[in-house]
Design a protein around this motif. Structure first.
Motif, PDB file in Angstrom:
ATOM      1  N   LEU A 204      72.667 -36.832   5.710  1.00 20.88           N
ATOM      2  CA  LEU A 204      74.123 -36.988   5.692  1.00 20.88           C
ATOM      3  C   LEU A 204      74.623 -37.613   6.988  1.00 20.88           C
ATOM      4  CD1 LEU A 204      75.083 -33.536   4.132  1.00 20.88           C
ATOM      5  CD2 LEU A 204      74.806 -35.724   2.974  1.00 20.88           C
ATOM      6  N   SER A 208      76.117 -41.543   7.038  1.00 24.08           N
ATOM      7  CA  SER A 208      77.498 -41.693   7.486  1.00 24.08           C
ATOM      8  C   SER A 208      77.588 -42.603   8.712  1.00 24.08           C
ATOM      9  CB  SER A 208      78.090 -40.323   7.800  1.00 24.08           C
ATOM     10  OG  SER A 208      79.408 -40.447   8.297  1.00 24.08           O
ATOM     11  N   LEU A 260      83.694 -40.953   0.763  1.00 24.74           N
ATOM     12  CA  LEU A 260      84.695 -39.956   0.393  1.00 24.74           C
ATOM     13  C   LEU A 260      84.348 -39.303  -0.939  1.00 24.74           C
ATOM     14  CD1 LEU A 260      88.010 -41.779   1.398  1.00 24.74           C
ATOM     15  CD2 LEU A 260      86.951 -39.834   2.534  1.00 24.74           C
ATOM     16  N   PHE A 263      81.379 -36.971  -0.573  1.00 23.78           N
ATOM     17  CA  PHE A 263      81.737 -35.711   0.070  1.00 23.78           C
ATOM     18  C   PHE A 263      82.486 -34.796  -0.892  1.00 23.78           C
ATOM     19  CE2 PHE A 263      84.750 -33.062   2.430  1.00 23.78           C
ATOM     20  CZ  PHE A 263      83.871 -32.346   3.225  1.00 23.78           C
ATOM     21  N   LEU A 264      83.421 -35.347  -1.671  1.00 22.78           N
ATOM     22  CA  LEU A 264      84.174 -34.527  -2.610  1.00 22.78           C
ATOM     23  C   LEU A 264      83.280 -33.934  -3.699  1.00 22.78           C
ATOM     24  CD1 LEU A 264      87.412 -36.689  -3.033  1.00 22.78           C
ATOM     25  CD2 LEU A 264      87.135 -34.592  -1.706  1.00 22.78           C
ATOM     26  N   GLN A 267      80.435 -31.486  -1.509  1.00 20.96           N
ATOM     27  CA  GLN A 267      80.858 -30.826  -0.271  1.00 20.96           C
ATOM     28  C   GLN A 267      80.182 -29.465  -0.100  1.00 20.96           C
ATOM     29  OE1 GLN A 267      85.046 -29.708  -0.270  1.00 20.96           O
ATOM     30  NE2 GLN A 267      85.167 -30.018  -2.461  1.00 20.96           N
ATOM     31  N   ARG A 268      79.944 -28.728  -1.194  1.00 21.13           N
ATOM     32  CA  ARG A 268      79.279 -27.435  -1.071  1.00 21.13           C
ATOM     33  C   ARG A 268      77.852 -27.604  -0.558  1.00 21.13           C
ATOM     34  NH1 ARG A 268      79.491 -23.409  -6.058  1.00 21.13           N
ATOM     35  NH2 ARG A 268      81.682 -23.543  -5.420  1.00 21.13           N
ATOM     36  N   GLN A 269      77.136 -28.595  -1.116  1.00 23.48           N
ATOM     37  CA  GLN A 269      75.777 -28.862  -0.642  1.00 23.48           C
ATOM     38  C   GLN A 269      75.789 -29.338   0.804  1.00 23.48           C
ATOM     39  OE1 GLN A 269      77.071 -29.648  -3.479  1.00 23.48           O
ATOM     40  NE2 GLN A 269      75.636 -29.421  -5.174  1.00 23.48           N
ATOM     41  N   PHE A 270      76.809 -30.112   1.189  1.00 28.47           N
ATOM     42  CA  PHE A 270      76.921 -30.582   2.568  1.00 28.47           C
ATOM     43  C   PHE A 270      76.992 -29.393   3.521  1.00 28.47           C
ATOM     44  CE2 PHE A 270      78.966 -35.024   1.821  1.00 28.47           C
ATOM     45  CZ  PHE A 270      77.867 -35.373   1.060  1.00 28.47           C
ATOM     46  N   VAL A 271      77.913 -28.479   3.246  1.00 31.15           N
ATOM     47  CA  VAL A 271      78.133 -27.347   4.144  1.00 31.15           C
ATOM     48  C   VAL A 271      76.892 -26.457   4.190  1.00 31.15           C
ATOM     49  CG1 VAL A 271      79.531 -25.291   4.539  1.00 31.15           C
ATOM     50  CG2 VAL A 271      80.618 -27.412   3.786  1.00 31.15           C
TER      51      VAL A 271
END
Length: 280
Positions: A204, A208, A260, A263-264, A267-271
């Motif tokens: 990620l 980015s 964007l 991420f939307l 986002q759960r997997q990102f965090v």
């Protein structure tokens, strides 16, 4: 201590919590206002870029004009290939280096790892001249390989993976050797699966950064065939009749839309990936 003896939250605690919430809302507002302005300007005619009117008509003309003003299809392809090439090279090279630092003993190991850590303190922009001269000697100027080659080795990825690999019990290595696995098989079948959250978190960060990287691609490329999206956006800043903000914002939204949307959607997997990887 019983439940009756637990101290009750005092006014100072409530005040601190309220201040934290207010600061979070303020930061969120400061972050979202430019995005709201960009969306408003991109979806409305140019005369409404400087004033707000609920009766203003919505249009996709700005996106059509931006798409026709620059070869965005080529820019998207270049950026996708570039990001994938850099990430693939970083994962392979960083995995091998991190495994060597974590599990092998060799002369100069600590000095070599210290040099890797030093790379974390060097800004990439400092090496622009040296990198350009190197690419020129190799005959790679104005190519995707020239953009990505200086980033193939990542000190950040080596550090993260080394710390993760060192936390894996050595008993797993011994069990793999008993089963007849080689060093590379042990790395692939034992270490890599256990480090998936770290790989996701680093991917990620890498995607980015290189999707938005501008200065180095601007310096090393000269033609449309090798330019990424960020460099392609500069064509909209040289309008002779003045800056067309509606077209610029439409082009900017098209450029940032993939990140964007990703991420939307994830986002759960990102965090979770960042929390498991221990990235602060």
């Amino acid at each position: 201590m019983s439940a009756r003896q637990l101290p009750r939250p005092g006014p100072a605690l409530y005040t601190a919590s309220w201040l934290d919430t207010a600061a979070a809302w303020l930061l969120a507002l400061l972050w979202i206002l430019p995005l709201v302005y960009a969306v408003w300007t991109a979806f409305h005619p140019a005369e409404f870029s400087a004033r707000f009117d609920l009766a203003a008509p919505w249009t996709l003309e700005n996106f059509r004009h931006a798409w026709q003003a620059a070869p965005f299809a080529r820019y998207f392809l270049n950026t996708t290939l570039l990001v994938a090439m850099i990430l693939g090279a970083q994962l392979v090279l960083s995995t091998l280096a991190a495994y060597a630092f974590a599990r092998y003993e060799f002369r100069g190991k600590n000095i070599a790892f210290a040099l890797v850590l030093v790379q974390l303190m060097i800004m990439p922009d400092i090496l622009l001249v040296e990198n350009y001269q190197t690419m020129a000697r190799l005959g790679l100027v104005d190519s995707l390989l020239a953009i990505g080659l200086p980033y193939f080795a990542s000190a950040f990825a080596i550090f993260l993976l080394r710390q993760t690999f060192m936390g894996i019990p050595r008993e797993l290595d011994e069990a793999a050797r008993v089963e007849g696995a080689s060093a590379l098989q042990t790395l692939w079948r034992v270490y890599v699966p256990l480090a998936k959250p770290v790989y996701t978190a680093f991917a990620l960060v890498s995607v980015s950064f290189h999707w938005n990287n501008f200065l180095w691609p601007l310096i090393i490329t000269n033609s449309v065939e090798s330019r990424p999206l960020t460099v392609g956006l500069q064509v909209f800043s040289s309008v002779e009749q003045g800056v067309e903000w509606s077209t610029i914002t439409a082009a900017t939204l098209m450029t940032s839309a993939p990140l964007l949307i990703a991420f939307l959607l994830f986002q759960r997997q990102f965090v979770q990936s960042f929390m498991r990887a221990g990235i602060k």
